[in-house]
Motif scaffolding. Structure first.
Motif, PDB file in Angstrom:
ATOM      1  N   THR A  13      -1.905  -4.210  -8.538  1.00  0.00           N
ATOM      2  CA  THR A  13      -2.314  -5.355  -8.174  1.00  0.00           C
ATOM      3  C   THR A  13      -3.249  -4.686  -7.872  1.00  0.00           C
ATOM      4  O   THR A  13      -4.394  -6.167  -7.722  1.00  0.00           O
ATOM      5  N   LEU A  14      -3.164  -5.092  -6.268  1.00  0.00           N
ATOM      6  CA  LEU A  14      -4.493  -5.359  -5.409  1.00  0.00           C
ATOM      7  C   LEU A  14      -5.816  -4.857  -6.153  1.00  0.00           C
ATOM      8  O   LEU A  14      -6.852  -5.612  -5.704  1.00  0.00           O
ATOM      9  N   MET A  15      -6.042  -3.361  -6.420  1.00  0.00           N
ATOM     10  CA  MET A  15      -6.701  -3.038  -7.219  1.00  0.00           C
ATOM     11  C   MET A  15      -7.404  -3.594  -8.465  1.00  0.00           C
ATOM     12  O   MET A  15      -8.599  -4.027  -8.824  1.00  0.00           O
ATOM     13  N   LEU A  16      -6.352  -4.468  -9.199  1.00  0.00           N
ATOM     14  CA  LEU A  16      -6.873  -5.252 -10.545  1.00  0.00           C
ATOM     15  C   LEU A  16      -7.477  -6.492  -9.175  1.00  0.00           C
ATOM     16  O   LEU A  16      -8.581  -6.597 -10.820  1.00  0.00           O
ATOM     17  N   LEU A  17      -7.040  -7.093  -9.326  1.00  0.00           N
ATOM     18  CA  LEU A  17      -7.395  -7.743  -9.139  1.00  0.00           C
ATOM     19  C   LEU A  17      -8.824  -8.336  -7.692  1.00  0.00           C
ATOM     20  O   LEU A  17      -9.698  -8.560  -7.211  1.00  0.00           O
ATOM     21  N   HIS A  74      -9.384  -5.708   2.826  1.00  0.00           N
ATOM     22  CA  HIS A  74     -10.236  -5.030   3.443  1.00  0.00           C
ATOM     23  C   HIS A  74      -8.552  -4.722   4.048  1.00  0.00           C
ATOM     24  O   HIS A  74      -8.734  -3.916   5.085  1.00  0.00           O
ATOM     25  N   LEU A  75      -7.575  -4.678   3.334  1.00  0.00           N
ATOM     26  CA  LEU A  75      -6.527  -4.165   3.572  1.00  0.00           C
ATOM     27  C   LEU A  75      -6.366  -2.612   3.843  1.00  0.00           C
ATOM     28  O   LEU A  75      -6.748  -1.905   2.974  1.00  0.00           O
ATOM     29  N   SER A  76      -5.342  -2.428   5.214  1.00  0.00           N
ATOM     30  CA  SER A  76      -5.645  -0.592   4.986  1.00  0.00           C
ATOM     31  C   SER A  76      -4.002  -0.547   3.592  1.00  0.00           C
ATOM     32  O   SER A  76      -3.303  -0.606   3.893  1.00  0.00           O
ATOM     33  N   VAL A  77      -4.596   1.016   2.756  1.00  0.00           N
ATOM     34  CA  VAL A  77      -3.624   1.403   1.939  1.00  0.00           C
ATOM     35  C   VAL A  77      -2.054   1.811   2.356  1.00  0.00           C
ATOM     36  O   VAL A  77      -1.425   1.128   2.579  1.00  0.00           O
ATOM     37  N   LEU A 122      -2.893   7.288   4.887  1.00  0.00           N
ATOM     38  CA  LEU A 122      -3.717   6.381   3.873  1.00  0.00           C
ATOM     39  C   LEU A 122      -4.002   5.186   4.502  1.00  0.00           C
ATOM     40  O   LEU A 122      -5.065   4.367   4.453  1.00  0.00           O
ATOM     41  N   ASP A 123      -4.012   5.883   5.881  1.00  0.00           N
ATOM     42  CA  ASP A 123      -4.781   4.432   7.548  1.00  0.00           C
ATOM     43  C   ASP A 123      -6.087   3.987   7.200  1.00  0.00           C
ATOM     44  O   ASP A 123      -6.157   2.705   6.867  1.00  0.00           O
ATOM     45  N   PRO A 124      -6.556   5.023   6.788  1.00  0.00           N
ATOM     46  CA  PRO A 124      -7.814   4.704   6.810  1.00  0.00           C
ATOM     47  C   PRO A 124      -8.787   4.358   5.641  1.00  0.00           C
ATOM     48  O   PRO A 124     -10.468   4.327   5.640  1.00  0.00           O
ATOM     49  N   LEU A 125      -8.485   4.152   4.639  1.00  0.00           N
ATOM     50  CA  LEU A 125      -8.234   3.923   3.165  1.00  0.00           C
ATOM     51  C   LEU A 125      -8.458   2.353   3.004  1.00  0.00           C
ATOM     52  O   LEU A 125      -6.844   1.624   3.242  1.00  0.00           O
ATOM     53  N   THR A 126      -8.771   1.533   2.690  1.00  0.00           N
ATOM     54  CA  THR A 126      -8.992   0.273   2.196  1.00  0.00           C
ATOM     55  C   THR A 126      -8.792   0.297   0.719  1.00  0.00           C
ATOM     56  O   THR A 126      -8.838   0.941   0.243  1.00  0.00           O
ATOM     57  N   VAL A 127      -8.590  -1.214   0.671  1.00  0.00           N
ATOM     58  CA  VAL A 127      -8.311  -1.969  -0.777  1.00  0.00           C
ATOM     59  C   VAL A 127      -9.909  -1.595  -1.866  1.00  0.00           C
ATOM     60  O   VAL A 127      -9.837  -1.214  -2.521  1.00  0.00           O
ATOM     61  N   THR A 128     -10.252  -2.317  -0.953  1.00  0.00           N
ATOM     62  CA  THR A 128     -11.933  -1.333  -1.756  1.00  0.00           C
ATOM     63  C   THR A 128     -12.544  -0.483  -1.464  1.00  0.00           C
ATOM     64  O   THR A 128     -12.994  -0.375  -2.795  1.00  0.00           O
TER      65      THR A 128
END
Lengths: 154, 154
Positions: A13-17, A74-77, A122-128
């Motif tokens: 959902t976050l990816m789509l948005l 900027h939320l971390s996955v 997965l911590d270093p990876l953000t939604v962006t």
């Protein structure tokens, strides 16, 4: 090894948005549901959780709909999954039929460490980060789900 | 985040056999099932998989039953879970309703890495390691399940 369906759909959902959130677009739980192959009621529940977490905002009325927030981008996955998966166990140790080994199990500690290693990756990876091309190109081909024409519906 | 019920029970079965496998004991799928709170048919399926993997052996007749092999005692928990969990995905990308992002998803690669980090944490740990006390003490209190008296049953 799997994450929960809720976590899975929350990330999608976050990816789509993150990609679909352009001027003139109007996203709803129903539109997200179609894009991620889930029921609208399930997505509505996830949306409500993501709103609580400050990752998306939901506005009613004309020009409203779902939008990802800056915090959401900027939320971390890893952080998101830690939050959604909760402090649960990798295997069920307690519950109605608790494992007799639960109290002293070395495996339990090892699983907790393994689970943490999973999230830490997965911590270093953000939604962006995860919607950067080539994923972004694919998301953009899902055009019908969030083209400006759909905003005529509401 | 969870591992499959099959993997979970396979590890518990090996733990029980590693501790309960003493002279005079006779272990069966039914006894293991009682100790790990699972159905006998489910445990039988798991036993058959563990026999295929060379981790346990099953002998019929008097003095028979299930025994952990030397290879089973030294089996890496990470290697076992990699084997049992298979090359699947952390989330369902394919299947009857494939995710439209599956082909190019950055998240998919990230999940594969996270999954590998999970297994890698468990790689150095053998079955023998995880049944060392204090777990061993608890397993030994499960005495009724594999006391010599139960060998009178068959």
């Amino acid at each position: 090894m799997t994450i929960s369906r809720l976590s899975d759909l929350a990330v999608r959902t976050l990816m789509l948005l993150a990609v679909g959130d352009r001027d003139g677009d109007r996203m709803t739980a129903a539109i997200v549901a179609t894009s991620v192959n889930a029921s609208t009621s399930h997505v509505a529940k996830i949306v409500s959780r993501l709103v609580e977490l400050g990752a998306i905002e939901s506005r009613r009325g004309r020009g409203g709909g779902l939008r990802i927030t800056e915090a959401g981008r900027h939320l971390s996955v890893g952080a998101l999954l830690r939050e959604l998966e909760g402090p649960g166990e990798t295997v069920e140790c307690e519950g109605p039929q608790p494992c007799p080994l639960a109290g002293n199990c070395r495996l339990r500690r090892a699983f907790a460490d393994a689970r943490e290693a999973f999230f830490a990756t997965l911590d270093p990876l953000t939604v962006t980060d995860i919607v950067r091309s080539p994923t972004q190109q694919v998301l953009l081909t899902l055009e019908p789900a969030f083209s400006p024409t759909t905003s005529n519906d509401g």
